[in-house]
Write a protein that holds these residues in place. Structure first.
Motif, PDB file in Angstrom:
ATOM      1  N   ARG A 154       0.818  -1.214   0.000  1.00 38.55           N
ATOM      2  CA  ARG A 154       0.000   0.000   0.000  1.00 38.55           C
ATOM      3  C   ARG A 154       0.852   1.265   0.000  1.00 38.55           C
ATOM      4  N   GLU A 155       2.075   1.161   0.523  1.00 39.04           N
ATOM      5  CA  GLU A 155       3.009   2.289   0.556  1.00 39.04           C
ATOM      6  C   GLU A 155       4.309   1.849  -0.102  1.00 39.04           C
ATOM      7  N   GLU A 208      12.259  -1.708   3.511  1.00 40.73           N
ATOM      8  CA  GLU A 208      12.074  -2.894   4.337  1.00 40.73           C
ATOM      9  C   GLU A 208      12.278  -2.606   5.823  1.00 40.73           C
ATOM     10  N   ARG A 209      13.357  -1.884   6.154  1.00 40.57           N
ATOM     11  CA  ARG A 209      13.660  -1.628   7.569  1.00 40.57           C
ATOM     12  C   ARG A 209      12.594  -0.742   8.207  1.00 40.57           C
ATOM     13  N   SER A 210      12.175   0.287   7.485  1.00 40.49           N
ATOM     14  CA  SER A 210      11.157   1.186   8.032  1.00 40.49           C
ATOM     15  C   SER A 210       9.835   0.456   8.235  1.00 40.49           C
ATOM     16  N   ALA A 211       9.474  -0.382   7.268  1.00 39.80           N
ATOM     17  CA  ALA A 211       8.236  -1.156   7.395  1.00 39.80           C
ATOM     18  C   ALA A 211       8.315  -2.094   8.594  1.00 39.80           C
ATOM     19  N   SER A 226      -2.872   0.836  10.191  1.00 40.96           N
ATOM     20  CA  SER A 226      -1.417   0.653  10.067  1.00 40.96           C
ATOM     21  C   SER A 226      -0.890   1.328   8.806  1.00 40.96           C
ATOM     22  N   ALA A 227      -1.607   1.130   7.687  1.00 40.79           N
ATOM     23  CA  ALA A 227      -1.174   1.731   6.428  1.00 40.79           C
ATOM     24  C   ALA A 227      -1.267   3.254   6.477  1.00 40.79           C
ATOM     25  N   SER A 228      -2.335   3.756   7.088  1.00 41.80           N
ATOM     26  CA  SER A 228      -2.488   5.203   7.232  1.00 41.80           C
ATOM     27  C   SER A 228      -1.376   5.779   8.107  1.00 41.80           C
ATOM     28  N   TRP A 229      -1.041   5.069   9.171  1.00 38.39           N
ATOM     29  CA  TRP A 229       0.030   5.510  10.061  1.00 38.39           C
ATOM     30  C   TRP A 229       1.366   5.539   9.320  1.00 38.39           C
ATOM     31  N   ALA A 230       1.618   4.522   8.511  1.00 37.45           N
ATOM     32  CA  ALA A 230       2.859   4.482   7.728  1.00 37.45           C
ATOM     33  C   ALA A 230       2.989   5.722   6.850  1.00 37.45           C
ATOM     34  N   ARG A 231       1.883   6.128   6.245  1.00 33.83           N
ATOM     35  CA  ARG A 231       1.898   7.317   5.392  1.00 33.83           C
ATOM     36  C   ARG A 231       2.209   8.572   6.209  1.00 33.83           C
ATOM     37  N   GLY A 232       1.609   8.668   7.399  1.00 32.53           N
ATOM     38  CA  GLY A 232       1.857   9.823   8.246  1.00 32.53           C
ATOM     39  C   GLY A 232       3.282   9.877   8.773  1.00 32.53           C
TER      40      GLY A 232
END
Length: 294
Positions: free
Chosen positions: A213-214, A219-222, A246-252
């Protein structure tokens, strides 16, 4: 699909189904893939339970795209009745037809015919020529009486309209029912369905989902994000965050990190994208050193 016809080719081939879903960004586990495959081949409704945010509703959306079918959604709520889910008669239109006939001095004919019928989601799904994906969302929010009403529909894919007779599906819809288990569903409903529980994904699968999704997330950040999500879910929260959060948080987090914030600070400052209750935010803040560590 027609009752006597085999499932769509993509539903009949579990490996191909997984590839098609993956191409749409939905990484289904083996258990869910098997459930969708069998529901399609056997012509059964698919009942999905699990906590909010694990992808129950999304699978119906993605299936509609993969199968090239119309998605028809019935959102359940307390007080939902048959007329809102099935059909209604267009009384204003009937009245206009009656008045026009009287003004012109002619007979009005039958007032209960097709042109006065307002199709609601269940009837639309039965009458879809190429079949449809019917999503009956959050069935646990509806009353027990509505469950009982669904039994004829789910058992025989037919409905009875007293004025018009019994209508059967020319092309059987693929039905997905979802439940957040706010109440127990009746056994009679479950017997008509193929049941599957969708758990939260393990860390490896959730990392793959977030990266799908992002795509710009390395890899490390995920891995750091997913580790923090799993630590937060282990807290005594009012509501554990789902995959969408989780996906929304990753974007933020990516946004704040790109503006110069350190990764742990970016995670802490954007936690409102992940948890949605004041008490949960306060709890996460109290455990910030633990949950946001590398």
């Amino acid at each position: 699909m027609r009752a006597e016809e085999p499932a769509d080719a993509v539903l009949a081939d579990q490996d191909e189904l997984g590839r098609r879903l993956g191409a749409e960004g939905y990484l289904a586990g083996e258990g869910l893939l098997t459930a969708v495959h069998l529901a399609g081949v056997l012509g059964l409704p698919l009942l999905l339970e699990g906590e909010p945010g694990v992808g129950k509703t999304e699978i119906a959306n993605v299936l509609a795209r993969v199968l090239g079918r119309e998605l028809i959604r019935l959102q359940c709520y307390e007080g939902l009745d048959a007329s809102q889910a099935l059909y209604e008669w267009d009384y204003p239109k009937q009245l206009l037809a009656l008045r026009a006939a009287e003004a012109e001095g002619r007979g009005v004919g039958a007032l209960y015919r097709e042109e006065f019928l307002l199709q609601r989601p269940l009837l639309r799904a039965l009458r879809a020529e190429r079949g449809a994906v019917l999503l009956i969302d959050e069935i646990d929010r509806a009353d027990s009486e509505f469950e009982a009403f669904l039994l004829e529909f789910l058992g025989d894919f037919q409905i009875t309209i007293p004025e018009l007779g019994t209508m059967r599906a020319a092309s059987r819809p693929f039905v997905v029912l979802t439940s957040n288990r706010t109440r127990e569903l009746h056994d009679a409903l479950k017997r008509r369905c193929l049941y599957h529980w969708i758990p939260f994904p393990d860390a490896e699968r959730e990392r793959a989902i977030i990266q799908a999704r992002e795509p710009g997330l390395d890899e490390r950040s995920a891995a750091r994000l997913v580790a923090a999500v799993h630590r937060i879910r282990a807290l005594e929260l009012l509501k554990r965050p789902g995959i969408a959060e989780s996906a929304s948080w990753a974007r933020g987090v990516r946004t704040l990190a790109g503006e110069g914030a350190s990764w742990p600070e970016a995670m802490r400052r954007s936690a409102g994208l992940l948890v949605k209750h004041e008490e949960d935010l306060a709890l996460v803040e109290r455990h910030a050193a633990e949950v946001f560590r590398d």
